[in-house]
Scaffold this active site. Structure first.
Site, short mmCIF file in Angstrom:
data_model
loop_
_atom_site.label_atom_id
_atom_site.label_comp_id
_atom_site.label_asym_id
_atom_site.label_seq_id
_atom_site.Cartn_x
_atom_site.Cartn_y
_atom_site.Cartn_z
N SER A 254 34.35 36.94 44.10
CA SER A 254 35.30 37.74 43.18
C SER A 254 34.55 38.05 41.94
O SER A 254 33.81 37.34 41.54
CB SER A 254 36.52 36.92 43.06
OG SER A 254 36.19 35.99 42.36
N LYS A 255 35.41 39.03 41.36
CA LYS A 255 35.03 39.41 40.01
C LYS A 255 35.04 38.44 39.01
O LYS A 255 34.38 38.31 37.88
CB LYS A 255 35.88 40.62 39.65
CG LYS A 255 35.32 41.85 39.54
CD LYS A 255 36.07 42.99 38.81
CE LYS A 255 35.65 44.58 39.16
NZ LYS A 255 36.76 45.25 38.89
#
Ligand code: GLU
Length: 476
Positions: A254-255
């Site tokens: 994920s970011k």
């Protein structure tokens, strides 16, 4: 359908290329190259709410930078154009109408409030949430009339209520799903645009895609897709679902835990070749222990059989190591090509010969192109000193030594290892200094620290004029 191998990368443009997207594009590209097939780029841009200005151009550009040129696609053209789904919407509507005619899809007039209430009720009663099929029973003629009279509607797929569906995935082998877990998927939204599922299946068929290679997150969509193929009477493509990409703590990549945009890595100075090499190992491995492969080598080496089922951890340290290998081992000219903009941005214009020396100096010492520029800072900017360093530089002997060097250094033409050694020897004799006492002040004045490259390299990389100035400031 022809026997030709045709694969596609079908991103929904978000404004950047996710590393997972790069992996999907790369595996598709490599598979096509390996078997002599065609690699197609199709833009899945039917979600009007997610439109991002310039996203497609950016995507095409990034794929181009890393060397994944599509054989067919929006920029390249091809026999199956247009390759933008937003330019094919008429087509999807016709296919959806065909399904309604066949009784495999139906008009649904439920409002979003009604759907929310349905979901809430299901949650309260502990049921799995999903559309309960309440519009399935509206008589087709009545549904058609309501739609024609302007009542907002969507078109839903009438999936089976019970039983199982299975298929053979190239990576995951036999995969089985229960129909009762599969919702009546919306095919056409109230704005008239298709959902991913309908457009994807229609286009994979019309574009004669032979193999669908994509991330595991799409696996649960396969039953709906197979059902669509069956209802249309089409042969489904072969499928390969690639393992999830994970953060080091094994959560889904994920970011939040770091960059996921390929563009961000390129901007930090990771080389396209190293990115490709790193990304190909996220879920695939070669026959032996070998890890370093160029794109051209991968085109021969790659096989879908060696794609793993288990999730692949995105380890930034490994990427840094890989990039360092490329920086060190690629031909200098190649590194200069990529490093030049980073050096020019940081330092302004640099004479070509010096630029190439600086880059060659920095490349075994850094993991990224930005770090290479940092390695070169002592050659390029004003040096900073601690009080202790200053005291040493301001000593009378140091000053005298610097004056001597100021006179002698400009006389050494060309400056060579021998001439610098001879000068050091003469300095040692003249001032009766040896070892640290001799070197420390000189290195401090010329480089800012006592450690680092040899004096000749320091003078060459800083430039003779800069070096002279660096000595001079202590003699005034
Ligand atoms: N448009 C989908 C995506 O954004 C494509 C998934 C597929 O390859 O079927 O990834």
């Amino acid at each position: 359908m022809s026997d030709a191998i045709r694969v596609r990368f079908a991103p929904s443009p978000t404004g950047y290329l996710h590393v997972g997207g790069l992996r999907t594009a790369l595996y598709n590209y490599l598979y096509a190259r390996k078997v002599g097939g065609r690699f197609i780029l199709r833009i899945e841009d039917t979600d009007q709410e997610r439109y991002v200005e310039g996203a497609v151009e950016n995507l095409i550009n990034t794929l181009d930078i890393v060397g994944l040129k599509p054989d067919e696609g929006p920029a390249t053209g091809g026999d199956f154009a247009p390759y933008y789904q937003s330019q094919r919407t008429e087509l999807y509507r016709n296919y959806a109408a065909e399904l309604v005619e066949k009784g495999a899809a139906y008009y649904c007039f439920c409002s979003s409030e009604e759907l929310d209430a349905m979901r809430e009720e299901q949650q309260q009663e502990g049921y799995v949430t999903g559309y309960d099929g309440r519009c399935r029973n509206i008589a087709p003629a009545e549904a058609k009339k309501r739609a024609a009279d302007g009542e907002p509607y969507v078109i839903r797929l009438k999936t089976p209520d019970e039983g199982e569906v299975f298929f053979y995935d190239i990576v995951r082998e036999k995969v089985t799903f229960n129909w009762d877990m599969v919702d009546d998927q919306v095919l056409i939204k109230s704005d008239g645009f298709p959902t991913y599922h309908l457009a994807n299946v229609v286009d994979d068929h019309l574009m004669e895609i032979s193999h669908v290679i994509r991330g595991e997150e799409w696996l649960s969509s396969v039953p709906k897709h197979l059902f669509l193929y069956e209802q249309f009477g089409w042969k489904p493509p072969k499928m390969a679902h690639l393992p999830l990409l994970l953060n080091p703590d094994k959560s889904k990549l994920s970011k939040r835990q770091g960059d996921v945009a390929v563009e961000d890595y390129l901007a930090k100075g990771f080389l396209p070749s190293a990115m490709i090499n790193f990304v190909v190992l996220l879920g695939w491995h070669a026959a032996g222990d070998r890890e370093i492969f160029s794109l051209a080598e991968l085109e021969k080496e790659f096989s879908l059989k060696r794609v793993n089922k288990a999730g692949a951890v995105f380890d930034i340290e490994k990427l840094r190591w890989m990039n360092g290998q490329y920086l060190k081992n690629e031909p200098l000219a190649e590194i200069i090509k990529f490093a030049r903009p980073f050096f020019l941005e940081r330092f302004g214009d640099i004479e070509e010969d010096r630029l190439s020396r600086l880059i060659d100096y920095a490349r075994p010492r850094a993991a990224t192109l930005i770090e290479m520029t940092e390695e070169c800072l002592p050659f390029m900017q004003k040096l900073e000193y601690s009080a202790e360093d200053r005291a040493l530089l301001e000593e009378e002997t140091s000053k005298a030594m610097f004056s001597f060097w100021l006179e002698e250094l400009s006389l050494q033409k060309p400056l060579t290892a021998e001439s610098v050694n001879a000068l050091l020897k003469a300095t040692s004799e003249k001032f009766d200094l040896k070892g640290k006492m001799l070197y420390s002040p000189l290195r401090l004045a010329l480089f800012g620290t006592e450690h680092g490259p040899d004096l000749l390299q320091i003078i060459e990389l800083s430039g003779l004029q800069t070096s002279l100035k660096r000595l001079q400031i202590w003699t005034d």
